[in-house]
Scaffold this active site. Structure first.
Site, PDB file in Angstrom:
ATOM      1  N   GLU A 104       7.038   4.324 -29.211  1.00 20.70           N
ATOM      2  CA  GLU A 104       5.768   5.072 -29.172  1.00 20.70           C
ATOM      3  C   GLU A 104       5.358   5.486 -27.765  1.00 20.70           C
ATOM      4  O   GLU A 104       4.578   6.421 -27.610  1.00 20.70           O
ATOM      5  CB  GLU A 104       4.637   4.308 -29.840  1.00 20.70           C
ATOM      6  CG  GLU A 104       4.128   3.094 -29.138  1.00 20.70           C
ATOM      7  CD  GLU A 104       2.925   2.467 -29.853  1.00 20.70           C
ATOM      8  OE1 GLU A 104       2.167   3.177 -30.533  1.00 20.70           O
ATOM      9  OE2 GLU A 104       2.752   1.253 -29.734  1.00 20.70           O
ATOM     10  N   TRP A 109      -8.320  14.978 -32.324  1.00 24.97           N
ATOM     11  CA  TRP A 109      -6.936  14.714 -32.732  1.00 24.97           C
ATOM     12  C   TRP A 109      -6.766  15.526 -33.995  1.00 24.97           C
ATOM     13  O   TRP A 109      -7.326  15.205 -35.036  1.00 24.97           O
ATOM     14  CB  TRP A 109      -6.738  13.223 -32.995  1.00 24.97           C
ATOM     15  CG  TRP A 109      -5.328  12.840 -33.327  1.00 24.97           C
ATOM     16  CD1 TRP A 109      -4.227  12.938 -32.534  1.00 24.97           C
ATOM     17  CD2 TRP A 109      -4.857  12.303 -34.559  1.00 24.97           C
ATOM     18  NE1 TRP A 109      -3.118  12.489 -33.173  1.00 24.97           N
ATOM     19  CE2 TRP A 109      -3.469  12.086 -34.422  1.00 24.97           C
ATOM     20  CE3 TRP A 109      -5.469  11.985 -35.748  1.00 24.97           C
ATOM     21  CZ2 TRP A 109      -2.693  11.562 -35.443  1.00 24.97           C
ATOM     22  CZ3 TRP A 109      -4.700  11.445 -36.772  1.00 24.97           C
ATOM     23  CH2 TRP A 109      -3.330  11.250 -36.619  1.00 24.97           C
ATOM     24  N   HIS A 119      25.851  -6.019 -41.765  1.00 20.46           N
ATOM     25  CA  HIS A 119      25.704  -5.338 -43.066  1.00 20.46           C
ATOM     26  C   HIS A 119      25.453  -3.844 -42.910  1.00 20.46           C
ATOM     27  O   HIS A 119      25.088  -3.171 -43.872  1.00 20.46           O
ATOM     28  CB  HIS A 119      24.570  -5.993 -43.858  1.00 20.46           C
ATOM     29  CG  HIS A 119      24.837  -7.444 -44.146  1.00 20.46           C
ATOM     30  ND1 HIS A 119      25.728  -7.882 -45.096  1.00 20.46           N
ATOM     31  CD2 HIS A 119      24.359  -8.560 -43.539  1.00 20.46           C
ATOM     32  CE1 HIS A 119      25.777  -9.202 -45.095  1.00 20.46           C
ATOM     33  NE2 HIS A 119      24.950  -9.647 -44.169  1.00 20.46           N
ATOM     34  N   ARG A 160      -9.009   8.170 -28.298  1.00 17.67           N
ATOM     35  CA  ARG A 160      -9.136   8.374 -29.745  1.00 17.67           C
ATOM     36  C   ARG A 160      -8.545   9.711 -30.180  1.00 17.67           C
ATOM     37  O   ARG A 160      -8.435  10.007 -31.353  1.00 17.67           O
ATOM     38  CB  ARG A 160     -10.599   8.296 -30.161  1.00 17.67           C
ATOM     39  CG  ARG A 160     -11.280   6.965 -29.885  1.00 17.67           C
ATOM     40  CD  ARG A 160     -12.720   6.975 -30.353  1.00 17.67           C
ATOM     41  NE  ARG A 160     -12.767   7.230 -31.767  1.00 17.67           N
ATOM     42  CZ  ARG A 160     -12.627   6.265 -32.694  1.00 17.67           C
ATOM     43  NH1 ARG A 160     -12.427   5.029 -32.303  1.00 17.67           N
ATOM     44  NH2 ARG A 160     -12.667   6.538 -33.957  1.00 17.67           N
ATOM     45  N   GLU A 205       8.695  -5.099 -33.673  1.00 17.07           N
ATOM     46  CA  GLU A 205       7.553  -4.712 -32.825  1.00 17.07           C
ATOM     47  C   GLU A 205       8.058  -4.141 -31.508  1.00 17.07           C
ATOM     48  O   GLU A 205       7.519  -3.172 -30.974  1.00 17.07           O
ATOM     49  CB  GLU A 205       6.646  -5.917 -32.597  1.00 17.07           C
ATOM     50  CG  GLU A 205       5.680  -5.801 -31.441  1.00 17.07           C
ATOM     51  CD  GLU A 205       4.755  -4.590 -31.506  1.00 17.07           C
ATOM     52  OE1 GLU A 205       4.659  -3.953 -32.572  1.00 17.07           O
ATOM     53  OE2 GLU A 205       4.176  -4.251 -30.456  1.00 17.07           O
ATOM     54  N   LYS A 218       6.959  -0.535 -29.783  1.00 14.62           N
ATOM     55  CA  LYS A 218       6.484  -0.365 -28.389  1.00 14.62           C
ATOM     56  C   LYS A 218       7.320   0.666 -27.651  1.00 14.62           C
ATOM     57  O   LYS A 218       6.815   1.568 -26.995  1.00 14.62           O
ATOM     58  CB  LYS A 218       6.556  -1.692 -27.631  1.00 14.62           C
ATOM     59  CG  LYS A 218       5.423  -2.662 -27.803  1.00 14.62           C
ATOM     60  CD  LYS A 218       4.045  -2.220 -27.425  1.00 14.62           C
ATOM     61  CE  LYS A 218       3.289  -1.449 -28.433  1.00 14.62           C
ATOM     62  NZ  LYS A 218       2.997  -1.930 -29.749  1.00 14.62           N
ATOM     63  N   ASN A 246     -15.562  13.285 -37.144  1.00 15.20           N
ATOM     64  CA  ASN A 246     -14.336  12.507 -37.105  1.00 15.20           C
ATOM     65  C   ASN A 246     -14.025  12.138 -38.546  1.00 15.20           C
ATOM     66  O   ASN A 246     -14.867  11.609 -39.254  1.00 15.20           O
ATOM     67  CB  ASN A 246     -14.527  11.229 -36.267  1.00 15.20           C
ATOM     68  CG  ASN A 246     -13.280  10.346 -36.299  1.00 15.20           C
ATOM     69  OD1 ASN A 246     -12.186  10.854 -36.531  1.00 15.20           O
ATOM     70  ND2 ASN A 246     -13.457   9.057 -36.075  1.00 15.20           N
ATOM     71  N   GLY A 247     -12.838  12.469 -39.014  1.00 13.04           N
ATOM     72  CA  GLY A 247     -12.448  12.143 -40.392  1.00 13.04           C
ATOM     73  C   GLY A 247     -11.955  13.396 -41.087  1.00 13.04           C
ATOM     74  O   GLY A 247     -11.529  14.353 -40.446  1.00 13.04           O
ATOM     75  N   CYS A 264     -10.740  11.073 -33.932  1.00 15.40           N
ATOM     76  CA  CYS A 264     -11.358  11.828 -32.834  1.00 15.40           C
ATOM     77  C   CYS A 264     -12.416  10.956 -32.164  1.00 15.40           C
ATOM     78  O   CYS A 264     -12.821   9.936 -32.686  1.00 15.40           O
ATOM     79  CB  CYS A 264     -12.043  13.074 -33.393  1.00 15.40           C
ATOM     80  SG  CYS A 264     -10.961  14.119 -34.362  1.00 15.40           S
ATOM     81  N   LYS A 322      -5.204   5.970 -31.312  1.00 14.32           N
ATOM     82  CA  LYS A 322      -5.398   4.529 -31.182  1.00 14.32           C
ATOM     83  C   LYS A 322      -5.689   3.865 -32.512  1.00 14.32           C
ATOM     84  O   LYS A 322      -5.257   2.761 -32.766  1.00 14.32           O
ATOM     85  CB  LYS A 322      -6.552   4.241 -30.210  1.00 14.32           C
ATOM     86  CG  LYS A 322      -6.815   2.750 -29.995  1.00 14.32           C
ATOM     87  CD  LYS A 322      -5.594   2.030 -29.473  1.00 14.32           C
ATOM     88  CE  LYS A 322      -5.801   0.548 -29.330  1.00 14.32           C
ATOM     89  NZ  LYS A 322      -4.531  -0.151 -29.008  1.00 14.32           N
TER      90      LYS A 322
HETATM   91  C1  AGP Z   1       0.589  -0.103 -32.090  1.00 12.40           C
HETATM   92  O1  AGP Z   1       1.096  -0.033 -30.778  1.00 12.40           O
HETATM   93  C2  AGP Z   1       0.289   1.245 -32.670  1.00 12.40           C
HETATM   94  N1  AGP Z   1      -0.624   1.946 -31.877  1.00 12.40           N
HETATM   95  C3  AGP Z   1      -0.095   1.188 -34.142  1.00 12.40           C
HETATM   96  O2  AGP Z   1       1.057   0.778 -34.855  1.00 12.40           O
HETATM   97  C4  AGP Z   1      -1.248   0.228 -34.522  1.00 12.40           C
HETATM   98  O3  AGP Z   1      -0.826  -1.102 -34.359  1.00 12.40           O
HETATM   99  C5  AGP Z   1      -1.594   0.449 -36.001  1.00 12.40           C
HETATM  100  O4  AGP Z   1      -2.059   1.775 -36.165  1.00 12.40           O
HETATM  101  C6  AGP Z   1      -2.668  -0.529 -36.512  1.00 12.40           C
HETATM  102  O5  AGP Z   1      -3.859  -0.364 -35.803  1.00 12.40           O
HETATM  103  P1  AGP Z   1      -5.009  -1.493 -35.963  1.00 12.40           P
HETATM  104  O6  AGP Z   1      -4.451  -2.770 -35.420  1.00 12.40           O
HETATM  105  O7  AGP Z   1      -6.163  -0.986 -35.178  1.00 12.40           O
HETATM  106  O8  AGP Z   1      -5.312  -1.607 -37.435  1.00 12.40           O
END
Ligand code: AGP
Length: 590
Positions: free
Chosen positions: A475, A73, A491, A28, A468, A472, A99-100, A2, A585
């Site tokens: 998400e 969040w 395979h 956030r 990766e 991208k 937050n947490g 959050c 994030k």
């Molecule tokens: C990446 O596009 C994602 N948002 C997510 O996988 C992110 O890379 C992951 O949560 C790690 O975050 P960090 O690099 O802040 O540790």
């Protein structure tokens, strides 16, 4: 995760100030929002579901110089107005945002209910103001009551608590990030500095296991457990406001992709002596582990290849969430390299703390200055990417790859060669990211935007980039995308290919190129619509996205057109690439 932001000082527009600042923390978490202003002996509270960025013209008719705001969040309790923060004590004189996670909130709530406290939400957070209210009956002051309450909580959290009677703000953290802005007109306390960057660039860091109390004139930091005061230095941060803002881009994601014209060079611009020290630490270590999550984990996977091919050094990658299974290998001579954009990811912090308990050294490669991971590591390298606000990590990834590749070259005794390669790569990226190139990718997105499945293949350091690429695209566009090692197709995964299934091949100009072209031919033979990201055109490609020939830095250049493609796929499918559903994030909770 959050966003939390509070202010106390001489300004009389605290309500509007914290709401506006909170908008810079929306990345956030954005399912609901709330604000509390201390007015008289109570609080004016406004809250609702929805995005804080869509809240305009909120009226605060009375003067207020003590306020907090929160963007949520959801973890405990659904997305409802009642569950939105802030939450108040029974007597409405204490307001809290959080937050947490308070893991033992159930037992505390039962205890408080027996003492007559009533609750209006399903959240874990709501136990905080009520427990502080209970502790205040016997504590010497508000700060002491907050301390006593916090010592009851289990879990990782950051909280801001306001008290009308003492007109004070108390903050405490045991895991989730908090930073203090020191202004001429008072103190700003937030999850991240974009909330107050327009008001001050002077900050103080509150560390894990610490708390602070301020009435706007002065501030006292102390150890949460012992109450011992902990003086803090004031530090000037060097991120400009425009860096932290979107500029003239529609979304942060595209701005941050385009930032890569300069951000890779900034990542490479490291203190050479420090790089050599770190290379020696890796050389001397008996057992080096690379650990990260999500996109950062894919940088770690690629680095495993960098260290193997460039420096002939065996290092082990493990996703941070899986690292527990490797603990028995850790010893004082081990080295843990953690990679994290935010520097706050819970699984990475847990891995670090286990490694340190075993006496191992920790090297952190992070983007956010002063983040928890940065401050708890033995060595820290910053990738200098500048604020990354879009949930989808782009410029941080290429910065991480650049730093890791540079260290691999340093380990091989070829630091100068590595720096030259990477600065050349940076120039190639700047040239590649031109309007015509972006338009080409936008057109390609138009062609495949309605496909619900998409596969990406690569080999060597392009294999982690294939994975990766999948992250991208998944998400931000919600398309089912998967990345494979090209050699693994036969395979199993090749059974997924149907007529016109879009498949992307990430290719370099190296000893594995022929293999990936062969894999592409196998895919095309089964009907795939082949898209090649490659320095050279091949007849197997129905679409060719040209990239520079970057040698061992090929992973860095190959992922960039995929980032652009993912962005346009999201936009063309009507999604907001900056705030994708279900994600945040930084994953500061386990
Ligand atoms: C990446 O596009 C994602 N948002 C997510 O996988 C992110 O890379 C992951 O949560 C790690 O975050 P960090 O690099 O802040 O540790």
């Amino acid at each position: 995760m959050c966003g939390i932001f509070g202010y106390v000082g001489t300004r009389k527009d605290a309500g509007a100030l914290v709401v506006e600042g909170l908008k810079n923390l929306e990345y956030r978490g954005y399912d609901s929002w709330g604000v509390a202003c201390s007015i008289g002996d109570g609080f004016l509270v406004k809250k609702d579901i929805g995005k804080i960025s869509e809240v305009n013209g909120l009226q605060f008719y009375e003067e207020c110089s003590l306020a907090v705001a929160h963007t949520r969040w959801a973890t405990h309790g659904g997305v409802t107005k009642e569950n939105a923060h802030p939450h108040l004590s029974c007597d409405k004189t204490i307001a809290v945002i959080h937050n947490g996670i308070i893991e033992n909130f159930g037992e505390i709530r039962d205890e408080l209910k027996k003492k007559g406290h009533t609750f209006v939400s399903e959240t874990d957070t709501e136990v905080i103001p009520h427990l502080i209210e209970e502790e205040l009956k016997t504590a010497e002051d508000f700060a002491a009551a907050v301390r006593k309450a916090c010592l009851r909580f289990e879990g990782r959290f950051a909280i801001l608590a306001l008290h009308t009677a003492s007109h004070s703000l108390v903050a405490a953290r045991t895991g989730s990030p908090l930073i203090v802005g020191v202004g001429k007109d008072g103190y700003y306390v937030a999850s991240d500095f974009p909330a107050f960057l327009k008001h001050t660039k002077t900050v103080q860091y509150i560390d894990n296991g610490e708390m602070l109390v301020t009435d706007g004139n002065s501030i006292i930091f102390s150890d949460l457990a012992t109450g011992v005061e902990k003086p803090k230095r004031e530090i000037e941060i060097n991120w400009s406001i425009e860096q932290a803002e979107k500029g003239d881009f529609e979304h942060f994601m595209l701005k941050e992709i385009m930032d890569q014209k300069e951000s890779v060079a900034r990542a490479v611009n490291q203190d050479e002596e420090q790089i050599m020290t770190l290379a020696k630490a890796i050389h001397d270590a008996k057992g080096t582990f690379l650990v990260g999550c999500g996109t950062a984990a894919k940088a770690c996977m690629a680095a495993e290849y960098f260290f193997s091919v460039i420096a002939e050094k065996h290092v082990n990658f493990a996703p941070a969430s899986e690292f527990k299974l490797y603990h028995h290998f850790l010893k004082p001579e081990s080295l843990l390299i953690v990679v994290s954009q935010s520097g706050e990811t819970a699984d990475v912090l847990d891995a670090m703390r286990v490694a340190k308990l075993k006496g191992a050294k920790v090297l952190a490669i992070v983007n956010v200055e002063g983040s928890t991971i940065a401050r708890e590591a033995d060595y820290t390298l910053r990738i200098n990417a500048g604020p990354e606000r879009a949930v989808a990590s782009t410029k941080a990834l290429t910065g991480q790859l650049a730093v890791l590749l540079l260290i691999a070259y340093a380990l091989a005794g070829k630091l100068r060669q590595g720096k030259t390669l990477l600065l050349e790569t940076s120039s190639q990226i700047a040239e590649m990211l031109n309007p015509r190139y972006v338009t080409r990718l936008k057109e390609l997105a138009e062609k495949i935007k309605n496909d619900e499945n998409l596969y990406i293949i690569g080999k060597s350091w392009n294999y982690p980039m294939a994975m990766e690429s999948a992250i991208k695209i998944q998400e931000v566009s919600y398309i089912h995308a998967e990345g494979f090692a090209g050699g693994e197709l036969k395979h199993g995964p090749i059974a997924l290919i149907e007529q016109d299934t879009p498949c992307i091949a990430l290719v370099g100009n190296d000893e594995v190129t022929t293999d990936v072209i062969t894999n592409s031919i196998e895919l095309k033979a089964r009907g795939a619509f082949m898209i090649g990201v490659a320095p050279k055109k091949h007849e197997v490609f129905a679409e060719w996205i040209k990239v520079p020939d970057a040698g061992p830095a090929q992973a860095i250049v190959n992922i960039i057109p995929i980032q652009v493609l993912a962005y346009f796929l999201a936009v063309k499918r009507g999604k907001n690439p900056d705030m994708p559903r279900n994600l945040a994030k930084s994953v500061t909770v386990k």
